[in-house]
Design a protein around this motif. Structure first.
Motif, PDB file in Angstrom:
ATOM      1  N   TRP A   1       0.807  -1.211   0.000  1.00  0.00           N
ATOM      2  CA  TRP A   1       0.000   0.000   0.000  1.00  0.00           C
ATOM      3  C   TRP A   1       0.846   1.270   0.000  1.00  0.00           C
ATOM      4  O   TRP A   1       0.383   2.314  -0.464  1.00  0.00           O
ATOM      5  N   LEU A   2       2.081   1.178   0.502  1.00  0.00           N
ATOM      6  CA  LEU A   2       2.880   2.395   0.669  1.00  0.00           C
ATOM      7  C   LEU A   2       3.300   3.007  -0.676  1.00  0.00           C
ATOM      8  O   LEU A   2       3.032   4.191  -0.925  1.00  0.00           O
ATOM      9  N   PRO A   3       3.938   2.255  -1.582  1.00  0.00           N
ATOM     10  CA  PRO A   3       4.239   2.848  -2.892  1.00  0.00           C
ATOM     11  C   PRO A   3       2.984   3.191  -3.684  1.00  0.00           C
ATOM     12  O   PRO A   3       2.989   4.128  -4.490  1.00  0.00           O
ATOM     13  N   ALA A   4       1.890   2.459  -3.455  1.00  0.00           N
ATOM     14  CA  ALA A   4       0.627   2.788  -4.129  1.00  0.00           C
ATOM     15  C   ALA A   4       0.119   4.152  -3.664  1.00  0.00           C
ATOM     16  O   ALA A   4      -0.378   4.961  -4.463  1.00  0.00           O
ATOM     17  N   ALA A   5       0.252   4.440  -2.372  1.00  0.00           N
ATOM     18  CA  ALA A   5      -0.158   5.743  -1.849  1.00  0.00           C
ATOM     19  C   ALA A   5       0.736   6.846  -2.390  1.00  0.00           C
ATOM     20  O   ALA A   5       0.269   7.937  -2.755  1.00  0.00           O
ATOM     21  N   GLU A   6       2.021   6.588  -2.470  1.00  0.00           N
ATOM     22  CA  GLU A   6       2.949   7.591  -3.020  1.00  0.00           C
ATOM     23  C   GLU A   6       2.616   7.906  -4.465  1.00  0.00           C
ATOM     24  O   GLU A   6       2.620   9.081  -4.882  1.00  0.00           O
ATOM     25  N   ALA A   7       2.307   6.887  -5.235  1.00  0.00           N
ATOM     26  CA  ALA A   7       1.958   7.097  -6.636  1.00  0.00           C
ATOM     27  C   ALA A   7       0.648   7.868  -6.770  1.00  0.00           C
ATOM     28  O   ALA A   7       0.514   8.755  -7.631  1.00  0.00           O
ATOM     29  N   ALA A   8      -0.318   7.566  -5.906  1.00  0.00           N
ATOM     30  CA  ALA A   8      -1.621   8.220  -5.979  1.00  0.00           C
ATOM     31  C   ALA A   8      -1.525   9.715  -5.717  1.00  0.00           C
ATOM     32  O   ALA A   8      -2.293  10.511  -6.277  1.00  0.00           O
ATOM     33  N   TRP A   9      -0.583  10.130  -4.864  1.00  0.00           N
ATOM     34  CA  TRP A   9      -0.511  11.524  -4.436  1.00  0.00           C
ATOM     35  C   TRP A   9       0.696  12.276  -4.984  1.00  0.00           C
ATOM     36  O   TRP A   9       0.982  13.401  -4.549  1.00  0.00           O
TER      37      TRP A   9
END
Length: 254
Positions: free
Chosen positions: A129-137
């Motif tokens: 979830w962490l790199p996914a959150a970084e990519a989203a924002w």
């Protein structure tokens, strides 16, 4: 091994923590999502993930320190803004290792702090979830509106300078009317709030629970936007879904 938390304080750990208490709701979600079962205690306000079933130790600001000690944790997670220094000092004085995260002023800073906690403090692999959150924002939209962002009323308290929520909105194209204020959480009067040139009033449902009948009526000349407070203020797994949700609400008035 001795690690150092966000404030540069030593965190003496005798090994990989296996009994962790979190005093920060957003970090509770981050840890439980990343390593289910690692937490053995959390605050009354740790509502996510909904499946979390651990003993509660009181509120974030005023936890029952004796209840934390009774759980015999090998690590307690705290935050410099949400938790009181005297409680952290009491836990350390009783021999408990405490990792204090700094109050993040941007999304990247917040996620970097969580990465250090998870991978260095807790010895975990980086969760998906962490790199996914970084990519989203990662992307920052052009500014298309300015908003006041109350987080409390009676008295009115708004988001000011250098805040996580302010950076979240800026990445969605919404500037904070109080971004240059001297305080991180100013307390203007309602008359002052309404006198700003901000077109929007962004009203989250936490920490104060603004609703369609409690909040918008205070800003008759501004377009009100009711948003999920967890999505706006929590740094953790919720960020993966937060952008789509917040964007959809803001799009209704912009």
């Amino acid at each position: 091994m001795v690690h150092f938390d966000d404030l540069g304080e030593p965190v003496p750990l005798t090994g990989t923590p296996s009994r962790v208490v979190s005093l920060v709701p957003s970090l509770t979600e981050a840890v439980e999502t990343s390593a289910p079962g690692l937490l053995i205690g959390a605050t009354d306000y740790c509502t996510h993930p909904p499946t979390l079933d651990v003993p509660r130790v009181g509120g974030s600001k005023y936890p029952t320190v004796d209840a934390v000690l009774d759980l015999r944790p090998d690590l307690v997670i705290a935050n410099s803004e949400e938790n009181r220094p005297e409680d952290v000092e009491r836990l350390r004085a009783d021999g408990v290792a405490v990792w204090v995260t700094r109050a993040a002023d941007t999304v990247p800073v917040g996620l970097a702090s969580i990465r250090r906690l998870l991978t260095q403090g807790l010895g975990l692999s980086e969760p998906d979830w962490l790199p996914a959150a970084e990519a989203a924002w990662h992307h920052v939209e052009p500014v298309r509106a300015t908003a006041v962002v109350p987080v409390w009323r009676k008295p009115w308290v708004v988001v000011g300078r250098d805040t996580f929520a302010g950076d979240m909105l800026l990445r969605l194209g919404v500037a904070n009317a109080y971004a240059n204020h001297a305080d991180r959480y100013p307390r203007p009067t309602l008359a002052e709030l309404n006198a700003t040139s901000a077109e929007l009033a962004v009203l989250p449902d936490e920490p104060y629970k603004f609703t369609a009948t409690d909040g918008p009526e205070a800003f008759p000349d501004k377009r009100s936007v009711l948003v999920n407070g967890r999505y706006l203020t929590w740094c953790g797994p919720s960020l993966v879904a937060a952008r789509e949700s917040l964007s959809a609400e803001i799009a209704k008035v912009c």
